[in-house]
Write a protein that holds these residues in place. Structure first.
Motif, PDB file in Angstrom:
ATOM      1  N   UNK A 110       0.824  -1.216   0.000  1.00 12.09           N
ATOM      2  CA  UNK A 110       0.000   0.000   0.000  1.00 12.09           C
ATOM      3  C   UNK A 110       0.855   1.262   0.000  1.00 12.09           C
ATOM      4  N   UNK A 111       2.015   1.186   0.629  1.00 11.87           N
ATOM      5  CA  UNK A 111       2.922   2.329   0.676  1.00 11.87           C
ATOM      6  C   UNK A 111       3.633   2.536  -0.657  1.00 11.87           C
ATOM      7  N   UNK A 112       4.204   1.490  -1.203  1.00 12.25           N
ATOM      8  CA  UNK A 112       5.037   1.610  -2.399  1.00 12.25           C
ATOM      9  C   UNK A 112       4.239   1.605  -3.697  1.00 12.25           C
ATOM     10  N   UNK A 170      -4.534  -1.034  -5.261  1.00 11.45           N
ATOM     11  CA  UNK A 170      -3.456  -0.238  -5.843  1.00 11.45           C
ATOM     12  C   UNK A 170      -3.891   1.149  -6.291  1.00 11.45           C
ATOM     13  N   UNK A 171      -5.141   1.521  -6.037  1.00 13.38           N
ATOM     14  CA  UNK A 171      -5.649   2.797  -6.532  1.00 13.38           C
ATOM     15  C   UNK A 171      -5.185   4.010  -5.720  1.00 13.38           C
ATOM     16  N   UNK A 172      -4.599   3.768  -4.541  1.00 12.01           N
ATOM     17  CA  UNK A 172      -4.103   4.885  -3.734  1.00 12.01           C
ATOM     18  C   UNK A 172      -5.161   5.557  -2.887  1.00 12.01           C
ATOM     19  N   UNK A 173      -6.302   4.902  -2.709  1.00 14.42           N
ATOM     20  CA  UNK A 173      -7.396   5.453  -1.910  1.00 14.42           C
ATOM     21  C   UNK A 173      -7.439   4.751  -0.554  1.00 14.42           C
ATOM     22  N   UNK A 198     -11.834  -0.861   2.433  1.00 12.88           N
ATOM     23  CA  UNK A 198     -12.996  -1.662   2.049  1.00 12.88           C
ATOM     24  C   UNK A 198     -12.590  -3.020   1.487  1.00 12.88           C
ATOM     25  N   UNK A 199     -11.477  -3.070   0.784  1.00 12.48           N
ATOM     26  CA  UNK A 199     -11.010  -4.316   0.174  1.00 12.48           C
ATOM     27  C   UNK A 199     -10.484  -5.321   1.189  1.00 12.48           C
ATOM     28  N   UNK A 200     -10.223  -4.860   2.410  1.00 12.60           N
ATOM     29  CA  UNK A 200      -9.777  -5.788   3.445  1.00 12.60           C
ATOM     30  C   UNK A 200     -10.845  -6.845   3.736  1.00 12.60           C
ATOM     31  N   UNK A 201     -12.106  -6.461   3.693  1.00 11.61           N
ATOM     32  CA  UNK A 201     -13.171  -7.375   4.101  1.00 11.61           C
ATOM     33  C   UNK A 201     -13.264  -8.613   3.204  1.00 11.61           C
ATOM     34  N   UNK A 202     -13.413  -8.470   1.873  1.00 11.77           N
ATOM     35  CA  UNK A 202     -13.486  -9.690   1.062  1.00 11.77           C
ATOM     36  C   UNK A 202     -12.196 -10.513   1.106  1.00 11.77           C
TER      37      UNK A 202
END
Length: 437
Positions: A273-275, A334-337, A343-347
């Protein structure tokens, strides 16, 4: 009739107390083991600069994750040693020694001088300590899984064993949490100067508590029964390789996808998420923290459901889910949001919990008590070394080579295929008693 009912109630209460003790005794070592993994992975952007200074940040990151993976290289050797010890001398003896080793080596990491202080010796010492940690981890996961499953009553093994994976998750969660706290409490300069040491130094106190708990507990009823019948294996590893080859091959592929998923979606995710997403480290750690908390809550719930509905349906859903959803999940991460990544953590972690809940019980139930520790330790640790320890390094390398942040998604999908085949062919063991010999 009343006496029989009272006796049955007493037995259930005793079984429940024994299972709780096993969860605590087994879980404390897992907690420390994966606490260190969480700290190391979360601090990798800092450690890479302290121990592997290079002009190219990708090179430093690769070096840092290579050392992370080094610990996995010796895990099969640790599995051989501790598996043999656990099947011959008892689960408690093996787990006590593993706990001492991991606590002291993690504590020692917090005392290490950096590259600017002693040059090349700094990364060499780091590698040496990672090797000790990896060796002890070779006996920790499989030993604690064996301890919990063998102390669980029939019909509750999924529930009890799920707490083993829960302790892994909470260990990593605690590691990431303490890194998140110190990252937000001090400047990056203070973090590099001395604050990075604090999370490692905590391990000594945790280890002392864990050692005390483990050595107050008796060995499992199933192992004690082997001792009474005088049928404890004299050469469990050799016998396992002769009599349990098929089950061991199944176990190797059984955990391939879970290893890739765990060490990419959890261990590697703050760096990704950082890079690749461009998020600040503090935001990346926060997202990872929330995701792991959700994962921890879901795991025992799914474990209990697996006692009722079986292990296979959930395991199959785990593998199919990653085949279908890995690509869109990574695309959105990878969208930087910040909101989108959260939100993507849940699925992603719901899919991971479909393994974490039933997986520990299912893989442990493949083997008889007489050979369980040894027969499970070797394939599990070989698979962890090949698929787990290398996952952050492989993900970083694939992204750098193919110039796309979606490369780890394709890697996950490829590994999901053989694991799915194993799950489809797996015999359901949720409603069967444990085999002793």
């Amino acid at each position: 009739m009343a006496q029989a009912t009272t006796a049955a109630t007493g037995r259930r209460a005793a079984d429940s107390r024994r299972a709780r003790k096993a969860v605590i005794a087994g879980g404390i070592g897992n907690f420390i083991e994966w606490y260190d993994y969480g700290v190391y992975a979360a601090l990798s952007p800092v450690l890479s600069k302290l121990f592997f200074p290079a002009a190219d940040p990708v090179t430093s990151t690769l070096a840092s994750f290579a050392v992370f993976g080094v610990g996995f290289v010796v895990r099969p050797l640790g599995g051989l040693f501790f598996g043999q010890l656990g099947d011959r001398r008892g689960r408690r003896t093996a787990l006590g020694l593993a706990l001492i080793m991991v606590s002291l080596s993690t504590f020692a990491m917090g005392l290490l001088p950096t590259y600017s202080q002693i040059g090349l010796f700094a990364p060499l010492l780091l590698v040496a300590l990672r090797l000790i940690q990896g060796f002890s981890a070779g006996g920790e996961w499989t030993g604690s899984a064996t301890l919990m499953v063998e102390n669980a009553a029939d019909g509750r093994r999924g529930w009890v064993a799920s707490w083993q994976q829960f302790s892994v998750i909470v260990g990593q969660l605690a590691g990431i949490l303490i890194v998140t706290v110190i990252t937000n409490a001090w400047s990056e300069q203070v973090l590099r100067d001395w604050a990075w040491r604090l999370p490692f130094l905590v391990a000594l106190a945790l280890g002392a508590v864990g050692f005390y708990i483990r050595f107050r507990m008796e060995d499992t009823p199933h192992f004690q029964e082997l001792q009474k019948r005088d049928i404890v294996a004299e050469a469990p590893t050799r016998e396992s390789l002769r009599a349990q080859r098929r089950a061991m091959a199944t176990a190797f592929l059984f955990v391939a996808l879970p290893n890739v998923g765990f060490y990419t979606f959890l261990t590697y995710m703050p760096t990704f998420l950082n890079q690749e997403g461009g998020l600040p480290l503090s935001d990346a750690y926060t997202i990872n923290l929330v995701g792991m908390a959700i994962y921890a809550v879901l795991t025992p719930v799914v474990g209990r459901l697996s006692d009722r509905f079986g292990r296979r349906p959930m395991l199959i859903a785990h593998a199919v889910g990653f085949l279908v959803l890995a690509f869109p999940i990574y695309l959105l991460l990878a969208q930087g949001s910040f909101a989108l990544a959260l939100a993507m953590q849940l699925p992603a972690l719901l899919l991971m919990s479909l393994y974490a809940g039933p997986g520990t019980a299912a893989i442990t139930e493949m083997f008889p008590t007489r050979l369980r520790y040894s027969a499970l330790a070797l394939p599990y640790n070989l698979s962890s070394a090949l698929f787990g320890g290398t996952a952050p390094f492989v993900s970083t390398w694939l992204i750098a080579t193919f110039h796309t942040p979606l490369a780890p998604a394709f890697y996950t999908m490829v590994v999901a295929v053989p694991t799915l085949v194993v799950y489809l062919r797996l015999r359901e063991t949720a409603h069967e008693p444990l085999r002793d010999a």
